[in-house]
Design a protein around this motif. Structure first.
Motif, PDB file in Angstrom:
ATOM      1  N   LEU A  19      48.963  -3.596   9.387  1.00 58.12           N
ATOM      2  CA  LEU A  19      48.900  -5.010  10.662  1.00 58.12           C
ATOM      3  C   LEU A  19      49.258  -5.367  11.630  1.00 58.12           C
ATOM      4  O   LEU A  19      49.263  -5.146  12.299  1.00 58.12           O
ATOM      5  N   ALA A  20      50.550  -4.691  11.080  1.00 60.06           N
ATOM      6  CA  ALA A  20      51.826  -4.709  12.351  1.00 60.06           C
ATOM      7  C   ALA A  20      52.104  -3.813  12.641  1.00 60.06           C
ATOM      8  O   ALA A  20      53.170  -2.905  13.288  1.00 60.06           O
ATOM      9  N   ASN A  21      51.258  -3.632  13.696  1.00 59.65           N
ATOM     10  CA  ASN A  21      50.764  -2.116  14.134  1.00 59.65           C
ATOM     11  C   ASN A  21      51.271  -0.244  13.531  1.00 59.65           C
ATOM     12  O   ASN A  21      52.210  -0.004  14.428  1.00 59.65           O
ATOM     13  N   GLY A  22      51.147  -0.477  12.396  1.00 54.72           N
ATOM     14  CA  GLY A  22      52.006   0.845  11.048  1.00 54.72           C
ATOM     15  C   GLY A  22      53.448   0.562  11.346  1.00 54.72           C
ATOM     16  O   GLY A  22      53.656   1.419  11.131  1.00 54.72           O
ATOM     17  N   HIS A 132      49.876   5.520   9.275  1.00 50.54           N
ATOM     18  CA  HIS A 132      49.192   6.760   9.874  1.00 50.54           C
ATOM     19  C   HIS A 132      47.756   6.081  10.159  1.00 50.54           C
ATOM     20  O   HIS A 132      47.598   6.451  11.105  1.00 50.54           O
ATOM     21  N   SER A 133      47.076   5.357   8.922  1.00 46.69           N
ATOM     22  CA  SER A 133      46.047   4.844   9.175  1.00 46.69           C
ATOM     23  C   SER A 133      45.830   3.613  10.652  1.00 46.69           C
ATOM     24  O   SER A 133      44.602   3.869  11.109  1.00 46.69           O
ATOM     25  N   TYR A 134      47.186   3.132  10.929  1.00 46.42           N
ATOM     26  CA  TYR A 134      46.646   2.068  11.787  1.00 46.42           C
ATOM     27  C   TYR A 134      46.836   2.732  13.261  1.00 46.42           C
ATOM     28  O   TYR A 134      45.597   2.763  14.538  1.00 46.42           O
ATOM     29  N   ALA A 135      47.410   4.145  13.246  1.00 48.84           N
ATOM     30  CA  ALA A 135      47.321   5.064  14.597  1.00 48.84           C
ATOM     31  C   ALA A 135      45.610   5.858  14.964  1.00 48.84           C
ATOM     32  O   ALA A 135      45.220   6.052  15.595  1.00 48.84           O
ATOM     33  N   THR A 136      45.204   5.860  13.081  1.00 46.81           N
ATOM     34  CA  THR A 136      43.831   6.224  13.214  1.00 46.81           C
ATOM     35  C   THR A 136      43.043   5.255  13.647  1.00 46.81           C
ATOM     36  O   THR A 136      41.892   5.943  14.175  1.00 46.81           O
ATOM     37  N   LYS A 137      43.339   4.488  12.966  1.00 50.75           N
ATOM     38  CA  LYS A 137      41.831   3.630  13.112  1.00 50.75           C
ATOM     39  C   LYS A 137      41.986   2.705  15.022  1.00 50.75           C
ATOM     40  O   LYS A 137      41.409   2.992  15.850  1.00 50.75           O
ATOM     41  N   GLN A 138      43.133   3.393  15.724  1.00 52.37           N
ATOM     42  CA  GLN A 138      42.998   2.527  17.002  1.00 52.37           C
ATOM     43  C   GLN A 138      42.652   3.670  18.003  1.00 52.37           C
ATOM     44  O   GLN A 138      41.783   3.666  18.582  1.00 52.37           O
ATOM     45  N   LYS A 139      42.793   5.099  16.944  1.00 50.37           N
ATOM     46  CA  LYS A 139      42.213   6.664  18.053  1.00 50.37           C
ATOM     47  C   LYS A 139      40.681   5.914  17.804  1.00 50.37           C
ATOM     48  O   LYS A 139      39.763   6.201  18.834  1.00 50.37           O
ATOM     49  N   ALA A 158      53.448  12.371  22.264  1.00 47.34           N
ATOM     50  CA  ALA A 158      53.909  13.381  21.514  1.00 47.34           C
ATOM     51  C   ALA A 158      53.904  13.055  19.509  1.00 47.34           C
ATOM     52  O   ALA A 158      53.421  13.511  18.929  1.00 47.34           O
ATOM     53  N   VAL A 159      55.261  12.069  19.999  1.00 49.28           N
ATOM     54  CA  VAL A 159      55.964  11.723  18.821  1.00 49.28           C
ATOM     55  C   VAL A 159      54.100  11.216  18.239  1.00 49.28           C
ATOM     56  O   VAL A 159      53.458  11.614  16.942  1.00 49.28           O
ATOM     57  N   THR A 160      53.527  10.131  18.788  1.00 49.04           N
ATOM     58  CA  THR A 160      51.685   9.570  17.803  1.00 49.04           C
ATOM     59  C   THR A 160      51.150  10.374  17.908  1.00 49.04           C
ATOM     60  O   THR A 160      50.539  10.135  16.945  1.00 49.04           O
ATOM     61  N   GLU A 161      50.977  11.705  18.763  1.00 55.74           N
ATOM     62  CA  GLU A 161      50.281  12.874  18.237  1.00 55.74           C
ATOM     63  C   GLU A 161      50.035  12.695  17.383  1.00 55.74           C
ATOM     64  O   GLU A 161      48.510  13.930  16.442  1.00 55.74           O
ATOM     65  N   HIS A 162      51.040  13.432  16.639  1.00 58.64           N
ATOM     66  CA  HIS A 162      51.726  14.269  14.931  1.00 58.64           C
ATOM     67  C   HIS A 162      51.195  12.760  13.761  1.00 58.64           C
ATOM     68  O   HIS A 162      50.423  13.061  13.177  1.00 58.64           O
ATOM     69  N   TYR A 163      50.934  11.425  14.495  1.00 56.44           N
ATOM     70  CA  TYR A 163      50.192  10.467  13.305  1.00 56.44           C
ATOM     71  C   TYR A 163      48.615  10.895  13.356  1.00 56.44           C
ATOM     72  O   TYR A 163      48.057  10.093  13.011  1.00 56.44           O
ATOM     73  N   LEU A 164      47.919  11.057  14.757  1.00 56.51           N
ATOM     74  CA  LEU A 164      46.882  10.631  14.758  1.00 56.51           C
ATOM     75  C   LEU A 164      46.168  11.753  14.141  1.00 56.51           C
ATOM     76  O   LEU A 164      46.684  12.846  14.297  1.00 56.51           O
ATOM     77  N   LYS A 165      45.169  11.139  13.043  1.00 55.09           N
ATOM     78  CA  LYS A 165      44.153  12.217  12.517  1.00 55.09           C
ATOM     79  C   LYS A 165      43.270  13.345  13.287  1.00 55.09           C
ATOM     80  O   LYS A 165      42.909  11.883  13.708  1.00 55.09           O
ATOM     81  N   SER A 166      42.893  14.117  12.587  1.00 54.15           N
ATOM     82  CA  SER A 166      41.103  13.948  13.289  1.00 54.15           C
ATOM     83  C   SER A 166      40.305  13.388  13.862  1.00 54.15           C
ATOM     84  O   SER A 166      40.346  12.571  11.676  1.00 54.15           O
ATOM     85  N   LEU A 167      39.396  13.083  14.172  1.00 55.50           N
ATOM     86  CA  LEU A 167      37.698  11.817  14.482  1.00 55.50           C
ATOM     87  C   LEU A 167      37.136  11.854  12.377  1.00 55.50           C
ATOM     88  O   LEU A 167      37.283  13.537  12.160  1.00 55.50           O
ATOM     89  N   PRO A 168      37.326  11.397  12.148  1.00 57.12           N
ATOM     90  CA  PRO A 168      35.841  11.703  10.957  1.00 57.12           C
ATOM     91  C   PRO A 168      34.680  12.256  11.080  1.00 57.12           C
ATOM     92  O   PRO A 168      34.060  11.916  13.150  1.00 57.12           O
ATOM     93  N   ASP A 169      33.929  13.023  10.397  1.00 51.16           N
ATOM     94  CA  ASP A 169      32.815  13.686  11.072  1.00 51.16           C
ATOM     95  C   ASP A 169      31.673  12.547  11.672  1.00 51.16           C
ATOM     96  O   ASP A 169      30.332  13.157  12.558  1.00 51.16           O
ATOM     97  N   GLU A 170      31.408  11.175  10.784  1.00 51.38           N
ATOM     98  CA  GLU A 170      30.446  10.510  11.247  1.00 51.38           C
ATOM     99  C   GLU A 170      30.775  10.616  13.068  1.00 51.38           C
ATOM    100  O   GLU A 170      29.710   9.768  13.811  1.00 51.38           O
ATOM    101  N   ASN A 171      31.838   9.841  13.514  1.00 47.59           N
ATOM    102  CA  ASN A 171      32.456   9.742  14.046  1.00 47.59           C
ATOM    103  C   ASN A 171      32.315  11.209  15.843  1.00 47.59           C
ATOM    104  O   ASN A 171      32.018  10.435  16.222  1.00 47.59           O
ATOM    105  N   LEU A 172      32.129  12.487  14.734  1.00 51.45           N
ATOM    106  CA  LEU A 172      32.073  13.593  16.145  1.00 51.45           C
ATOM    107  C   LEU A 172      30.544  13.428  16.013  1.00 51.45           C
ATOM    108  O   LEU A 172      30.159  13.536  17.380  1.00 51.45           O
ATOM    109  N   LYS A 173      29.941  13.452  15.100  1.00 53.41           N
ATOM    110  CA  LYS A 173      28.343  12.626  15.141  1.00 53.41           C
ATOM    111  C   LYS A 173      27.729  12.354  16.347  1.00 53.41           C
ATOM    112  O   LYS A 173      26.913  12.396  17.371  1.00 53.41           O
TER     113      LYS A 173
END
Length: 183
Positions: A19-22, A132-139, A158-173
């Protein structure tokens, strides 16, 4: 729910970091009450405060869940120079303080791992996952990467990109289903 105080504290630290920005756990350990001004918690990352000429200040809105974690797990004596969380031994060297934070992180990660396994999580539950979850949820929510980068105190996107996970399948759909919607 758990009866173990170590597990309860580990859960609290996980959600505080998320909750504190990761926030990195080392930064959590170094927070002091003077970092709080009203509903804003501001700090400079430990990782960069002595290495960068212009280390940027990170600001976090202290919503009720963060305040509750501080109220339950924080130091009761809220003097400006007191650490928010009672992790740091008084009058010890910087090396000893860092070792103390590492020990709390190790114990918390052990408790979180156990909880994650009991809940059947497919990912390893640990304090770094909060960041990582904070960054991914924001994305996933469509937050611009530049904002995520600033909120996490990264030196570049570029550093932030390291933390970002790919979008879950339901988001791609959901994204692809809008491709032919021209209204």
């Amino acid at each position: 729910k758990t009866d173990s105080i170590r597990e309860q504290r580990a859960i609290a630290f996980f959600f505080f970091c998320y909750l504190a920005n990761g926030m990195n756990f080392k930064d959590v350990g170094h927070l002091k009450f003077k970092n709080i001004q009203g509903n804003v918690l501001s700090y400079v990352r430990e990782k960069t405060k002595r290495t960068k000429m212009n280390a940027s200040e990170i600001k976090i809105y202290l919503h009720d869940d963060l305040k509750k974690i501080i109220a339950v797990w924080g130091n009761k004596e809220q003097k400006p120079d007191n650490y928010i969380f009672p992790l740091m031994p008084k009058y010890k060297s910087a090396l000893h303080m860092d070792k103390t934070i590492v020990r709390y992180k190790r114990v918390s990660n052990k408790m979180l791992s156990k909880i994650g396994q009991e809940l059947g999580f497919s990912v390893h539950l640990c304090l770094n996952l909060a960041r990582h979850s904070y960054a991914t949820k924001q994305k996933i929510d469509g937050t611009p990467i530049a904002f995520i980068s600033d909120a996490m105190g990264h030196s570049s996107m570029a550093v932030t990109e390291h933390y970002l996970k790919s979008l879950p399948d339901e988001n791609l759909k959901a994204l692809n289903s809008k491709l032919l919607n021209f209204e």
